[in-house]
Design a protein around this motif. Structure first.
Motif, PDB file in Angstrom:
ATOM      1  N   LEU A 182       4.607  10.518  40.320  1.00  0.00           N
ATOM      2  CA  LEU A 182       4.495  11.973  40.219  1.00  0.00           C
ATOM      3  C   LEU A 182       5.443  12.518  39.152  1.00  0.00           C
ATOM      4  CD1 LEU A 182       4.295  12.747  44.034  1.00  0.00           C
ATOM      5  CD2 LEU A 182       2.449  13.119  42.379  1.00  0.00           C
ATOM      6  N   ASP A 183       6.637  11.962  39.055  1.00  0.00           N
ATOM      7  CA  ASP A 183       7.581  12.373  38.016  1.00  0.00           C
ATOM      8  C   ASP A 183       7.023  12.108  36.615  1.00  0.00           C
ATOM      9  OD1 ASP A 183       9.587  13.334  39.683  1.00  0.00           O
ATOM     10  OD2 ASP A 183      10.618  11.396  39.803  1.00  0.00           O
ATOM     11  N   LEU A 184       6.207  11.051  36.491  1.00  0.00           N
ATOM     12  CA  LEU A 184       5.590  10.740  35.194  1.00  0.00           C
ATOM     13  C   LEU A 184       4.448  11.695  34.848  1.00  0.00           C
ATOM     14  CD1 LEU A 184       5.446   6.815  35.352  1.00  0.00           C
ATOM     15  CD2 LEU A 184       6.900   8.204  33.868  1.00  0.00           C
ATOM     16  N   GLY A 185       3.986  12.468  35.838  1.00  0.00           N
ATOM     17  CA  GLY A 185       2.918  13.426  35.596  1.00  0.00           C
ATOM     18  C   GLY A 185       1.602  13.100  36.259  1.00  0.00           C
ATOM     19  N   HIS A 186       1.525  11.990  36.985  1.00  0.00           N
ATOM     20  CA  HIS A 186       0.277  11.627  37.671  1.00  0.00           C
ATOM     21  C   HIS A 186       0.022  12.561  38.844  1.00  0.00           C
ATOM     22  CE1 HIS A 186      -0.284   7.836  35.463  1.00  0.00           C
ATOM     23  NE2 HIS A 186       1.042   7.730  35.514  1.00  0.00           N
ATOM     24  N   ARG A 187      -1.230  12.963  39.008  1.00  0.00           N
ATOM     25  CA  ARG A 187      -1.606  13.813  40.123  1.00  0.00           C
ATOM     26  C   ARG A 187      -2.762  13.243  40.938  1.00  0.00           C
ATOM     27  NH1 ARG A 187       2.660  15.000  38.996  1.00  0.00           N
ATOM     28  NH2 ARG A 187       3.596  17.063  38.652  1.00  0.00           N
ATOM     29  N   ARG A 188      -3.517  12.321  40.360  1.00  0.00           N
ATOM     30  CA  ARG A 188      -4.538  11.592  41.132  1.00  0.00           C
ATOM     31  C   ARG A 188      -4.070  10.149  41.252  1.00  0.00           C
ATOM     32  NH1 ARG A 188      -9.250  13.169  42.794  1.00  0.00           N
ATOM     33  NH2 ARG A 188     -10.345  11.207  42.491  1.00  0.00           N
ATOM     34  N   ILE A 189      -3.491   9.857  42.406  1.00  0.00           N
ATOM     35  CA  ILE A 189      -2.915   8.531  42.648  1.00  0.00           C
ATOM     36  C   ILE A 189      -3.651   7.887  43.816  1.00  0.00           C
ATOM     37  CG2 ILE A 189      -0.809   7.248  43.205  1.00  0.00           C
ATOM     38  CD1 ILE A 189       0.795   9.674  42.194  1.00  0.00           C
ATOM     39  N   GLY A 190      -4.155   6.703  43.593  1.00  0.00           N
ATOM     40  CA  GLY A 190      -4.791   5.944  44.667  1.00  0.00           C
ATOM     41  C   GLY A 190      -3.785   4.998  45.306  1.00  0.00           C
ATOM     42  N   ILE A 191      -4.055   4.604  46.550  1.00  0.00           N
ATOM     43  CA  ILE A 191      -3.197   3.630  47.214  1.00  0.00           C
ATOM     44  C   ILE A 191      -4.049   2.670  48.029  1.00  0.00           C
ATOM     45  CG2 ILE A 191      -2.757   5.213  49.151  1.00  0.00           C
ATOM     46  CD1 ILE A 191       0.019   3.849  49.417  1.00  0.00           C
ATOM     47  N   GLN A 244     -15.046   5.670  39.473  1.00  0.00           N
ATOM     48  CA  GLN A 244     -15.385   7.026  39.900  1.00  0.00           C
ATOM     49  C   GLN A 244     -15.444   7.966  38.694  1.00  0.00           C
ATOM     50  OE1 GLN A 244     -12.692   8.537  42.853  1.00  0.00           O
ATOM     51  NE2 GLN A 244     -12.932   6.779  44.211  1.00  0.00           N
ATOM     52  N   ALA A 245     -16.199   9.041  38.857  1.00  0.00           N
ATOM     53  CA  ALA A 245     -16.257  10.044  37.788  1.00  0.00           C
ATOM     54  C   ALA A 245     -14.875  10.659  37.554  1.00  0.00           C
ATOM     55  CB  ALA A 245     -17.268  11.131  38.149  1.00  0.00           C
ATOM     56  N   HIS A 246     -14.134  10.879  38.628  1.00  0.00           N
ATOM     57  CA  HIS A 246     -12.768  11.398  38.517  1.00  0.00           C
ATOM     58  C   HIS A 246     -11.819  10.352  39.092  1.00  0.00           C
ATOM     59  CE1 HIS A 246     -14.218  15.300  37.273  1.00  0.00           C
ATOM     60  NE2 HIS A 246     -15.054  15.309  38.305  1.00  0.00           N
ATOM     61  N   ARG A 247     -11.659   9.318  38.324  1.00  0.00           N
ATOM     62  CA  ARG A 247     -10.860   8.185  38.802  1.00  0.00           C
ATOM     63  C   ARG A 247      -9.374   8.545  38.842  1.00  0.00           C
ATOM     64  NH1 ARG A 247      -7.940   6.079  34.821  1.00  0.00           N
ATOM     65  NH2 ARG A 247      -8.598   6.333  32.655  1.00  0.00           N
ATOM     66  N   PRO A 248      -8.600   7.794  39.625  1.00  0.00           N
ATOM     67  CA  PRO A 248      -7.145   8.001  39.634  1.00  0.00           C
ATOM     68  C   PRO A 248      -6.539   7.510  38.317  1.00  0.00           C
ATOM     69  CG  PRO A 248      -7.722   6.089  40.951  1.00  0.00           C
ATOM     70  CD  PRO A 248      -9.018   6.745  40.578  1.00  0.00           C
ATOM     71  N   SER A 249      -5.433   8.124  37.940  1.00  0.00           N
ATOM     72  CA  SER A 249      -4.719   7.668  36.743  1.00  0.00           C
ATOM     73  C   SER A 249      -3.653   6.645  37.103  1.00  0.00           C
ATOM     74  CB  SER A 249      -4.065   8.858  36.036  1.00  0.00           C
ATOM     75  OG  SER A 249      -3.131   9.491  36.898  1.00  0.00           O
ATOM     76  N   ALA A 250      -3.416   6.440  38.404  1.00  0.00           N
ATOM     77  CA  ALA A 250      -2.450   5.442  38.867  1.00  0.00           C
ATOM     78  C   ALA A 250      -2.887   4.926  40.231  1.00  0.00           C
ATOM     79  CB  ALA A 250      -1.052   6.044  38.961  1.00  0.00           C
ATOM     80  N   ILE A 251      -2.579   3.656  40.507  1.00  0.00           N
ATOM     81  CA  ILE A 251      -2.909   3.055  41.794  1.00  0.00           C
ATOM     82  C   ILE A 251      -1.698   2.284  42.299  1.00  0.00           C
ATOM     83  CG2 ILE A 251      -4.437   1.523  43.075  1.00  0.00           C
ATOM     84  CD1 ILE A 251      -6.564   1.918  40.993  1.00  0.00           C
ATOM     85  N   ILE A 252      -1.356   2.523  43.559  1.00  0.00           N
ATOM     86  CA  ILE A 252      -0.329   1.749  44.246  1.00  0.00           C
ATOM     87  C   ILE A 252      -1.029   0.672  45.068  1.00  0.00           C
ATOM     88  CG2 ILE A 252       1.507   1.828  45.985  1.00  0.00           C
ATOM     89  CD1 ILE A 252       1.987   4.749  45.153  1.00  0.00           C
ATOM     90  N   CYS A 339       3.802   1.219  34.363  1.00  0.00           N
ATOM     91  CA  CYS A 339       3.595   2.647  34.632  1.00  0.00           C
ATOM     92  C   CYS A 339       3.999   3.470  33.412  1.00  0.00           C
ATOM     93  CB  CYS A 339       4.412   3.103  35.842  1.00  0.00           C
ATOM     94  SG  CYS A 339       3.936   2.292  37.385  1.00  0.00           S
ATOM     95  N   ALA A 340       3.181   4.470  33.102  1.00  0.00           N
ATOM     96  CA  ALA A 340       3.444   5.358  31.969  1.00  0.00           C
ATOM     97  C   ALA A 340       2.852   6.722  32.307  1.00  0.00           C
ATOM     98  CB  ALA A 340       2.809   4.793  30.700  1.00  0.00           C
ATOM     99  N   PRO A 341       3.208   7.762  31.567  1.00  0.00           N
ATOM    100  CA  PRO A 341       2.567   9.069  31.779  1.00  0.00           C
ATOM    101  C   PRO A 341       1.056   8.948  31.640  1.00  0.00           C
ATOM    102  CG  PRO A 341       4.491   9.307  30.395  1.00  0.00           C
ATOM    103  CD  PRO A 341       4.268   7.832  30.544  1.00  0.00           C
ATOM    104  N   PRO A 342       0.290   9.763  32.352  1.00  0.00           N
ATOM    105  CA  PRO A 342      -1.181   9.662  32.308  1.00  0.00           C
ATOM    106  C   PRO A 342      -1.718   9.919  30.910  1.00  0.00           C
ATOM    107  CG  PRO A 342      -0.497  11.685  33.399  1.00  0.00           C
ATOM    108  CD  PRO A 342       0.729  10.858  33.235  1.00  0.00           C
ATOM    109  N   ALA A 343      -2.772   9.163  30.575  1.00  0.00           N
ATOM    110  CA  ALA A 343      -3.399   9.320  29.259  1.00  0.00           C
ATOM    111  C   ALA A 343      -4.108  10.655  29.173  1.00  0.00           C
ATOM    112  CB  ALA A 343      -4.386   8.176  29.023  1.00  0.00           C
ATOM    113  N   ARG A 344      -4.248  11.163  27.948  1.00  0.00           N
ATOM    114  CA  ARG A 344      -4.938  12.445  27.724  1.00  0.00           C
ATOM    115  C   ARG A 344      -6.240  12.264  26.969  1.00  0.00           C
ATOM    116  NH1 ARG A 344      -2.432  15.888  31.176  1.00  0.00           N
ATOM    117  NH2 ARG A 344      -0.181  15.572  31.078  1.00  0.00           N
TER     118      ARG A 344
END
Length: 352
Positions: A182-191, A244-252, A339-344
């Motif tokens: 979340l600090d890196l800017g991710h808001r859609r995180i899968g686990i 997914q059409a709106h896939r997560p930008s990070a997965i735990i 891990c890196a900030p989400p791509a744009r």
């Protein structure tokens, strides 16, 4: 001279030893059980016969005549899991040094099979039980374990204050890992996590939600997959998320799922960490050596096995009535390169 011949297809018996050494079966039994009343000359004669015949005393039968068998039962889910293997290896060394042998069994995260294993170990009169159970929110397993009337030490599981246990602080670890993303800017995180019916699954999900709440966010429950964690489920569920059409930008993930998750990212032509960040619950040699090396939270799995074995031995030897002990080990986050900030760019479907 006594006949020392034996059948090539038949294991020698205590009667064979008695015949060859020209003593009674009772004397042979006393020698095997190290009875000090046997004269030295007879003892040496019996030992020579045992060696000549290759006789192996029945450990279970000996244990039934004594106070125990010297055998500890161990139940786990999957010995190929690197963290479980570390815990079991550490526990076995402590038990071996204390004079106990271990019977290792795998319940494979199946309740019916787990109950069969409990009965299997009960019939073999194990002196104690160490390991994990499938679910620690079960209503029946505590009764089964208590009715066994043997010391029990659990690893990464807890049943209230009924049994000794050693666990790691999975909630804090997953909280810190989620907070980092979340600090890196991710808001859609899968686990991808073990089932919520087990302590690691419940605690990871709790930490995941708590980190989102601290950011004023609500986690997307559709991106929470709690189920058995294996390489194949890691591939299946991460691939479903990443397509997914709106896939997560990070997965735990759980660290043993890493090969499957990397395979899924490769099939989706997504680069780690530029297109998707990956973080693991637990550490392993693979997580540290793979390129990019995987950010994770980790704990000392060897200590879990060692402490659990020590608690069990303590109960076996002289502290059967002491209060239940529950040990919680700290977790720590290890930052690496996955891990890196989400791509744009066009491959990202980051949603704010």
């Amino acid at each position: 001279m006594p006949d020392t011949r034996k059948s090539a297809n038949k294991a020698p018996t205590i009667k064979d030893v008695a015949r060859v050494s020209e003593v009674s079966v009772g004397t042979v039994s006393k020698v095997i059980n190290k009875d000090a009343t046997v004269r030295e000359a007879l003892r040496e004669r019996v030992i020579r016969a045992i060696e000549e015949l290759g006789f192996q005393p029945n450990a279970l039968a000996q244990g039934m005549r004594r106070s125990g068998t010297g055998i500890i039962g161990c139940t786990i889910s999957d010995i190929t899991h690197p963290i479980i293997a570390t815990m079991v290896s550490s526990a076995e060394m402590v038990l071996s040094d204390a004079g106990y042998g271990m019977v290792l069994t795998s319940h494979r995260d199946q309740l019916r099979h787990e109950h069969r294993l409990f009965e299997f170990l009960r019939q073999r009169r194990v002196d104690g039980l160490i390991g994990t159970v499938v679910y620690d929110d079960s209503q029946t397993v505590p009764d089964i374990l208590r009715n066994a009337r043997i010391p029990i030490a659990l690893m990464e599981r807890q049943f209230g204050d009924w049994f000794d246990s050693v666990v790691s602080d999975q909630e804090r670890g997953c909280y810190l890992l989620t907070k980092h993303l979340l600090d890196l800017g991710h808001r859609r995180i899968g686990i991808l996590t073990p089932p919520h019916q087990s302590r690691p699954g419940r605690d990871r999900i709790r930490g995941f939600h708590r980190a989102h709440a601290d950011f004023g966010l609500s986690a997307d429950t559709l991106l929470i997959k709690d189920r058995e964690n294996r390489v194949d489920t890691g591939f299946r569920d991460s691939y479903a998320m990443l397509t997914q059409a709106h896939r997560p930008s990070a997965i735990i993930i759980s660290v043993n799922e890493l090969p499957g998750v990397v395979q899924a990212a490769n099939m989706c032509e997504l680069s780690i960490p530029h297109d998707v960040s990956i973080a693991a619950c637990g550490d392993s040699d693979l997580a540290a050596m793979i390129k990019p090396a995987v950010t994770c939270f980790r704990w000392d799995a060897a200590k879990i096995g060692r402490y659990a074995a020590e608690l069990l031995i303590s109960r076996l030897r002289n502290n059967s009535d002491r209060p239940v002990q529950q040990i919680v080990l700290e977790t720590e986050v290890v930052l690496r390169d996955s891990c890196a900030p989400p791509a744009r760019g066009k491959k990202s479907s980051q949603a704010f």
